[in-house]
Design a protein around this motif. Structure first.
Motif, PDB file in Angstrom:
ATOM      1  N   LEU A 250     -11.498  -4.669   7.559  1.00  0.00           N
ATOM      2  CA  LEU A 250     -10.513  -5.026   6.549  1.00  0.00           C
ATOM      3  C   LEU A 250     -10.854  -6.423   6.070  1.00  0.00           C
ATOM      4  N   ASP A 251     -10.974  -6.611   4.719  1.00  0.00           N
ATOM      5  CA  ASP A 251     -11.437  -7.876   4.171  1.00  0.00           C
ATOM      6  C   ASP A 251     -10.341  -8.685   3.510  1.00  0.00           C
ATOM      7  N   LEU A 252      -9.196  -8.062   3.197  1.00  0.00           N
ATOM      8  CA  LEU A 252      -8.118  -8.792   2.526  1.00  0.00           C
ATOM      9  C   LEU A 252      -6.821  -8.029   2.729  1.00  0.00           C
ATOM     10  N   LEU A 253      -5.724  -8.777   2.987  1.00  0.00           N
ATOM     11  CA  LEU A 253      -4.388  -8.194   3.102  1.00  0.00           C
ATOM     12  C   LEU A 253      -3.475  -8.895   2.113  1.00  0.00           C
ATOM     13  N   ILE A 254      -2.824  -8.101   1.248  1.00  0.00           N
ATOM     14  CA  ILE A 254      -1.813  -8.611   0.325  1.00  0.00           C
ATOM     15  C   ILE A 254      -0.536  -7.840   0.613  1.00  0.00           C
TER      16      ILE A 254
ATOM     17  N   ALA B  63       1.659   0.679   6.652  1.00  0.00           N
ATOM     18  CA  ALA B  63       0.609  -0.341   6.659  1.00  0.00           C
ATOM     19  C   ALA B  63       0.131  -0.634   8.078  1.00  0.00           C
ATOM     20  N   SER B  64       1.055  -0.628   9.051  1.00  0.00           N
ATOM     21  CA  SER B  64       0.665  -0.877  10.437  1.00  0.00           C
ATOM     22  C   SER B  64      -0.275   0.194  10.955  1.00  0.00           C
ATOM     23  N   ASP B  65       0.028   1.455  10.608  1.00  0.00           N
ATOM     24  CA  ASP B  65      -0.871   2.537  11.028  1.00  0.00           C
ATOM     25  C   ASP B  65      -2.250   2.381  10.386  1.00  0.00           C
ATOM     26  N   LEU B  66      -2.290   1.959   9.111  1.00  0.00           N
ATOM     27  CA  LEU B  66      -3.585   1.778   8.441  1.00  0.00           C
ATOM     28  C   LEU B  66      -4.381   0.648   9.091  1.00  0.00           C
ATOM     29  N   ILE B  67      -3.703  -0.454   9.455  1.00  0.00           N
ATOM     30  CA  ILE B  67      -4.404  -1.576  10.096  1.00  0.00           C
ATOM     31  C   ILE B  67      -5.036  -1.135  11.414  1.00  0.00           C
ATOM     32  N   ASP B  68      -4.293  -0.316  12.181  1.00  0.00           N
ATOM     33  CA  ASP B  68      -4.833   0.147  13.465  1.00  0.00           C
ATOM     34  C   ASP B  68      -6.002   1.109  13.285  1.00  0.00           C
ATOM     35  N   SER B  69      -6.010   1.867  12.170  1.00  0.00           N
ATOM     36  CA  SER B  69      -7.043   2.896  11.991  1.00  0.00           C
ATOM     37  C   SER B  69      -8.267   2.382  11.240  1.00  0.00           C
ATOM     38  N   LEU B  70      -8.132   1.287  10.457  1.00  0.00           N
ATOM     39  CA  LEU B  70      -9.267   0.789   9.680  1.00  0.00           C
ATOM     40  C   LEU B  70     -10.202  -0.015  10.564  1.00  0.00           C
ATOM     41  N   ALA B  71     -11.485   0.336  10.517  1.00  0.00           N
ATOM     42  CA  ALA B  71     -12.477  -0.389  11.322  1.00  0.00           C
ATOM     43  C   ALA B  71     -12.719  -1.776  10.767  1.00  0.00           C
TER      44      ALA B  71
ATOM     45  N   ALA C 227      -7.316 -18.140  -0.289  1.00  0.00           N
ATOM     46  CA  ALA C 227      -7.186 -17.515   1.024  1.00  0.00           C
ATOM     47  C   ALA C 227      -8.546 -17.238   1.630  1.00  0.00           C
ATOM     48  N   VAL C 228      -9.497 -16.721   0.795  1.00  0.00           N
ATOM     49  CA  VAL C 228     -10.836 -16.428   1.308  1.00  0.00           C
ATOM     50  C   VAL C 228     -11.529 -17.722   1.737  1.00  0.00           C
ATOM     51  N   THR C 229     -11.417 -18.754   0.930  1.00  0.00           N
ATOM     52  CA  THR C 229     -12.040 -20.040   1.283  1.00  0.00           C
ATOM     53  C   THR C 229     -11.427 -20.610   2.565  1.00  0.00           C
ATOM     54  N   GLN C 230     -10.142 -20.494   2.705  1.00  0.00           N
ATOM     55  CA  GLN C 230      -9.456 -21.035   3.883  1.00  0.00           C
ATOM     56  C   GLN C 230      -9.870 -20.295   5.151  1.00  0.00           C
ATOM     57  N   SER C 231      -9.979 -18.948   5.081  1.00  0.00           N
ATOM     58  CA  SER C 231     -10.362 -18.187   6.270  1.00  0.00           C
ATOM     59  C   SER C 231     -11.822 -18.402   6.621  1.00  0.00           C
ATOM     60  N   THR C 232     -12.673 -18.751   5.602  1.00  0.00           N
ATOM     61  CA  THR C 232     -14.106 -18.946   5.855  1.00  0.00           C
ATOM     62  C   THR C 232     -14.389 -20.342   6.370  1.00  0.00           C
ATOM     63  N   ASN C 233     -13.778 -21.362   5.723  1.00  0.00           N
ATOM     64  CA  ASN C 233     -14.088 -22.755   6.072  1.00  0.00           C
ATOM     65  C   ASN C 233     -13.086 -23.381   7.026  1.00  0.00           C
ATOM     66  N   GLY C 234     -12.006 -22.681   7.301  1.00  0.00           N
ATOM     67  CA  GLY C 234     -10.961 -23.277   8.171  1.00  0.00           C
ATOM     68  C   GLY C 234      -9.905 -23.929   7.319  1.00  0.00           C
TER      69      GLY C 234
ATOM     70  N   GLN D  18      -0.014  -9.000  12.860  1.00  0.00           N
ATOM     71  CA  GLN D  18      -0.691  -7.854  13.468  1.00  0.00           C
ATOM     72  C   GLN D  18      -2.111  -7.728  12.940  1.00  0.00           C
ATOM     73  N   ALA D  19      -2.272  -7.882  11.619  1.00  0.00           N
ATOM     74  CA  ALA D  19      -3.612  -7.774  11.037  1.00  0.00           C
ATOM     75  C   ALA D  19      -4.522  -8.878  11.563  1.00  0.00           C
ATOM     76  N   ARG D  20      -3.972 -10.079  11.767  1.00  0.00           N
ATOM     77  CA  ARG D  20      -4.765 -11.179  12.305  1.00  0.00           C
ATOM     78  C   ARG D  20      -5.240 -10.891  13.737  1.00  0.00           C
ATOM     79  N   GLN D  21      -4.421 -10.178  14.517  1.00  0.00           N
ATOM     80  CA  GLN D  21      -4.844  -9.821  15.866  1.00  0.00           C
ATOM     81  C   GLN D  21      -5.999  -8.821  15.844  1.00  0.00           C
ATOM     82  N   GLN D  22      -5.972  -7.893  14.871  1.00  0.00           N
ATOM     83  CA  GLN D  22      -7.048  -6.908  14.753  1.00  0.00           C
ATOM     84  C   GLN D  22      -8.291  -7.538  14.125  1.00  0.00           C
ATOM     85  N   HIS D  23      -8.079  -8.420  13.135  1.00  0.00           N
ATOM     86  CA  HIS D  23      -9.193  -9.035  12.407  1.00  0.00           C
ATOM     87  C   HIS D  23      -8.923 -10.544  12.357  1.00  0.00           C
ATOM     88  N   PRO D  24      -9.404 -11.306  13.339  1.00  0.00           N
ATOM     89  CA  PRO D  24      -9.009 -12.725  13.485  1.00  0.00           C
ATOM     90  C   PRO D  24      -9.263 -13.589  12.261  1.00  0.00           C
TER      91      PRO D  24
END
Length: 1004
Positions: free
Chosen positions: A910-914, A900-908, A977-984, A931-937
């Protein structure tokens, strides 16, 4: 005195002659030597006093020089600080003038005018010169505005080079002659001069060195005063003393105030006709003494008394230190000592003569006694003895004469005394042994071969509630109960046969069960190696009740801990399995609706629904059992909050009312509001479990009633705490304040054997289909909340009053009928549980979410988005993948965190992580989300877990979903999760607590 004894007179004459010769020899050999040595000691004491005063003066000089150096350094630092302060004043004044738009020329005039009036210390001031040697500021108005070459002062030739040197080196200290502001005569001055090239100015300030010399002179005078005080306390012999003078004959310090600080240059030595000061200076530091004749204070003007003086020169002060003393005083001590020696010798001769007379008398008296005793023996009195006991020939003769009579008499007296002392020692030893044996924490007894008590200690007598005197002489069968006799019959017989035995025995004493370890030791009449007969038995008994109780508690704690660990592990794996089972059953039910229970519309798949519904209900029952296992393992998620126990008890009673038959009465006793920080839902669940157990117990005993169940609560303060053995709680209760919440019933109660295992998981006494997790779940919740629990018999008739909970009964825990389960919860339960989740999150976890494909939400189903699904269980990935596809996500899977870490680094994008929290790989699910949050805040992520433990609070936000879950639950979690990441986030810095799906809705 010595009539008729010639030997005594001869001996006395010889003694007198010897003593006289020895006395004369001692006088001639020692007295002259003593006189010379004492005279030398007195002279050396004068020299020693002189050396001490010299050291004191030398130390004063060293201190004076150090003070001078320190004063000069301190003044230099003060000059440097004054110049620095002046520069700061100029800089701040120019800045203020610029801010006020004052012309620079005017500003400089104001600065110089203020500096002319600035003074400090003793005639200290500031002067300012520009680089053209023009004086700009000086307190003496004669110099302001003039060049240094025009000054009419002697030091003008020194000032100009000093200014030039300061401009070259930047700063420096310079010494030159200058008059004071109000004076005319120049004096030495030390100035600190510093160049400020930014202003083309040289600023200086100085001090007059005569001020420093005055301070040094004052310090020197203080040192002289200290030396003068020291000299006044020093005496050599009776009137000898020390004084200090200089080259000119000035007396610097003298113990005589009439001579102190006078001049002695004109005093003449009457023997030589020279000045006495000059003679003293000549012998200074030569090691020789000056002998001369001088007068005495009590005989002034008569210069006939011989005197000696020792002189040392102190070059630092240019002083001469003199120690002087009269020779007669030095000889006086030796003469007194000689006289005392003569007196002591005379006294010794007299004492020796008296001792000689006494000794001769001691010799003559035994001879007369021996003669009289011999006369009595000659007449036939064999009992006569001389009574003489000496260590000489006379004593040997006397002991030979009466040895038989004296020895016989002495032996009889010695034997009687030995018997008395031995008897006393044995009595004291026996008393000490008795005290020691009574004080030992053991029961000790000794029985003869007929099993009669010969000895018992206090502990053994108390064991039978008797006294030691009452047991002695009694047969064991008259004291010990029959069950004890039966238990020890075989070990006792083995001991009587010569074999030591050890066994354990339990009995009830004063209402408590005591366990003892008993050791029987045979006592042999003779040598054990020779197979002598056993004449008695020593009984040693130790109370090991506490040791046994500790072993039992440790074993129980280890068993409960192992069971809890097993339950936690089973819950994690079981939740994964239930996720797959429930998800597939729910999906199958959704794809084959069957008969709608609300519309009763027929469907061809009704037979399939007939099989699916029980399977789903069974899955939910398995989920409930898993939750109970987690509660017992103390790993469930608690949400403590401040709760009033009294309304909670009443609301729980109202909730239970519909589940109880009419013949069962339910009452609540809680007199005052009781605030407790606790998970109210879990507490309510525990009370419901205990009440339903009480209901079943009553109906099993009395199916038609009546029966009574009661809740009670009160605050309880324990200043000393409670011991487990006395309080019957599951563990020792520390001191503190608690809320005691209990459930009472008047059913059959708990048998003793059932109480020992009541809290074990899956233990039940009912024949019905029951998991046996009710009490274990309550036990786990109480321990996770930091509390204690116990089961006790309840009262037969609690006499509960009205519905307001007012009771006039006794304590319901003090009865022998029914059962009362007490929960002792500390007031600080909040610190023992997880943090309280936000209210918005809690409500979201309980309200059913709309179906993502049928209702509008935050996910655009017309636009495909990329989701990364991470789980090591392929069956769970296969279950969740179509649910994500239904929401409009393109799904990428990974079976461990490394992939999964390799995929996160290679994906331009990413809209959701489960991801599952517990994952194989170099990191866990939480670290992967970071790690995913660092790549996609702003990436929304969902953590799923079948484990009861949760990660530490993160720095950003996500949603945690507990296994097992359904499609509706994961859709709801993704929406959140989507609402929380969009609205804070709604609560900063907290991870959303686990979302628990509503299993009752999914069963429909």
């Amino acid at each position: 005195m010595f009539s008729g004894i010639r030997l005594a007179w001869r001996f006395f004459s010889v003694v007198v002659l010897i003593i006289t010769i020895m006395a004369v020899s001692v006088y001639l050999y020692s007295v002259p030597l003593v006189q010379d040595k004492v005279y030398e000691i007195e002279r050396n004491s004068a020299r020693l006093a002189l050396d001490n005063v010299y050291k004191l003066a030398d130390k004063a000089y060293a201190n004076l020089e150090g003070f001078k150096a320190q004063a000069l350094d301190a003044n230099k630092e003060s000059l440097r600080a004054v110049v620095t302060l002046t520069a700061s004043h100029i800089e701040s004044s120019l800045a203020l003038a610029e801010a006020n738009q004052i012309p620079a020329a005017n500003a400089w005039q104001q600065v110089f005018a203020s500096l002319r009036h600035f003074t400090y210390g003793n005639d200290g001031y500031i002067w300012v010169v520009d680089h053209q040697a023009r004086m700009l500021s000086h307190p003496d108005t004669r110099y302001n505005g003039k060049t240094l070459a025009s000054f009419q002062v002697p030091a003008v030739g020194v000032i100009a080079p000093m200014i030039a040197a300061a401009i070259r080196s930047g700063e420096g200290f310079y010494q030159y002659p200058w008059q004071r502001v109000a004076g005319q005569q120049p004096t030495a001055k030390l100035s600190y001069v510093k160049d400020y090239p930014q202003w083309q100015l040289v600023i200086g300030s100085g001090l007059y060195l005569d001020d420093l010399e005055a301070a040094v002179a004052q310090r020197k005078q203080q040192a002289i005063e200290e030396i003068r005080k020291a000299l006044s306390t020093i005496r050599i012999a009776d009137t000898g003393y020390l004084f200090i003078f200089d080259q000119q004959g000035q007396i610097i310090a003298h113990p005589n105030t009439n001579i102190d600080q006078t001049n002695a240059i004109d005093l003449i030595d009457p023997a030589s006709g020279r000045r006495i000061v000059e003679e003293l200076i000549e012998v200074a530091d030569t090691g020789t003494e000056l002998s001369y004749r001088w007068d005495k204070p009590d005989d002034p003007g008569v210069y006939r008394y011989e005197k000696i003086s020792i002189v040392r020169r102190m070059a630092s002060f240019d002083w001469y230190i003199c120690a002087t003393v009269y020779v007669a005083e030095l000889q006086h001590s030796s003469m007194i000592l000689s006289q005392r020696i003569i007196t002591i010798t005379a006294i010794a001769i007299l004492l020796a003569l008296l001792l000689a007379l006494y000794f001769i008398n001691l010799i003559s008296q035994p001879i007369q006694t021996l003669a009289r005793t011999a006369e009595r023996v000659r007449t036939g009195d064999l009992s006569a003895t001389s009574g003489i006991d000496r260590h000489d020939e006379i004593g040997t003769l006397a002991r030979t004469f009466d040895s038989m009579v004296y020895r016989l008499h002495s032996n009889i007296q010695t034997l009687d005394q030995s018997v008395r002392e031995r008897t006393h020692a044995l009595a004291a030893l026996e008393e000490r042994q008795r005290l020691i044996l009574d004080a030992l924490p053991a029961q000790i007894a000794y029985l003869d071969r007929q099993l009669r008590y010969v000895f018992v200690n206090q502990g053994y007598a108390e064991q039978f509630d008797s006294s030691k005197a009452a047991l002695l002489g009694q047969h064991m069968s008259q004291i010990a109960p029959p069950d004890l006799l039966a238990a020890i019959a075989e070990p006792l017989q083995q001991c009587l046969n010569g074999h030591p035995t050890t066994y354990e025995y339990s009995f009830n004493h004063q209402g408590r069960t005591r366990v003892t370890r008993r050791q029987l030791i045979p006592d042999y009449a003779g040598d054990q190696a020779a197979a002598a007969e056993v004449q008695g038995v020593l009984v040693l008994s130790l109370d090991i009740s506490h040791e046994k109780e500790s072993e039992r508690r440790l074993a129980e704690a280890q068993r409960m801990q192992a069971t809890g660990q097993l339950a936690g592990g089973l819950a994690h794996d079981f939740n994964n399995l239930l996720t797959i089972i429930l998800g597939n059953l729910s999906a199958m039910q959704a794809s084959h609706p069957g008969v709608n229970p609300t519309t009763s519309s027929p469907d061809t798949d009704a037979p399939l629904q007939h099989h699916l519904a029980p399977a789903i209900r069974a899955t939910h029952r398995a989920i409930d059992i898993t939750k109970r296992l987690l509660a017992f393992a103390r790993r469930q998620h608690l949400s403590p909050s401040l709760t009033d126990v009294r309304p909670l008890l009443k609301e729980t009673a109202l909730l239970l009312r519909g589940s109880l038959p009419d013949q069962l009465e339910l009452t609540v006793v809680c007199h005052t509001p009781l605030a407790l920080c606790i998970d109210a839902a879990q507490l309510e669940n525990a009370l419901i479990n205990l009440a339903l157990n009480a209901r079943d117990a009553i109906l099993q005993q009395r199916p038609t009633g009546p029966g009574r169940i009661g809740f009670y609560a009160h605050q309880q303060t324990l200043p000393q705490g409670l011991q487990q053995t006395d309080s019957h709680y599951d563990d020792d209760v520390p001191a503190g304040t608690y809320i005691n919440i209990g459930v009472y019933d008047d059913g059959p109660g708990f048998p003793a054997e059932v109480q020992q295992r009541a809290f074990e998981p899956f233990f039940t006494t009912r024949a019905s289909n029951n998991s046996g997790l009710g009490l274990s779940m309550v036990f786990g919740f109480v321990k996770q909340s930091g509390g204690f629990i116990r089961i006790r018999p309840a009262t037969t008739d609690p006499e509960w009053a009205d519905g307001e909970g007012q009771s006039q009964s006794k304590d319901p825990e003090k009865s022998a009928d029914g059962a009362a389960i007490s929960l002792l919860l500390p007031l600080n339960s909040l610190s023992l549980s997880a943090p309280t989740p936000p209210e918005t999150t809690a409500s979201a976890a309980t309200e059913p979410a709309p179906h993502p494909k049928s209702d509008a939400d935050n996910i655009d189903n017309n636009h495909w988005q990329l989701a990364l699904l991470v789980d090591d269980d392929a069956a769970i990935r296969r279950l969740v993948r179509p649910w994500l596809l239904a929401l409009g996500y393109v799904v990428v899977e990974a079976s461990d965190t490394n992939e999964a870490s390799d995929l996160i680094d290679s994906l331009a994008t990413l809209d959701l992580l489960i991801t599952d929290l517990s994952m194989p790989g170099n990191r866990d699910g939480w670290q992967l989300a970071q790690q995913a949050r660092q790549q996609h805040p702003h990436l929304p992520y969902l953590l799923i877990s079948g484990s009861p433990s949760h990660p530490e609070q993160p720095t950003d936000h996500g949603v945690l979903l507990a296994k097992p879950f359904t499609r509706d639950a994961i859709h709801q979690a993704i929406t959140h999760a989507v609402t929380q990441s969009t609205n804070g986030p709604s609560a900063a810095g907290k991870l959303t607590p686990p979302i628990q799906p509503d299993h009752h809705q999914t069963e429909q």
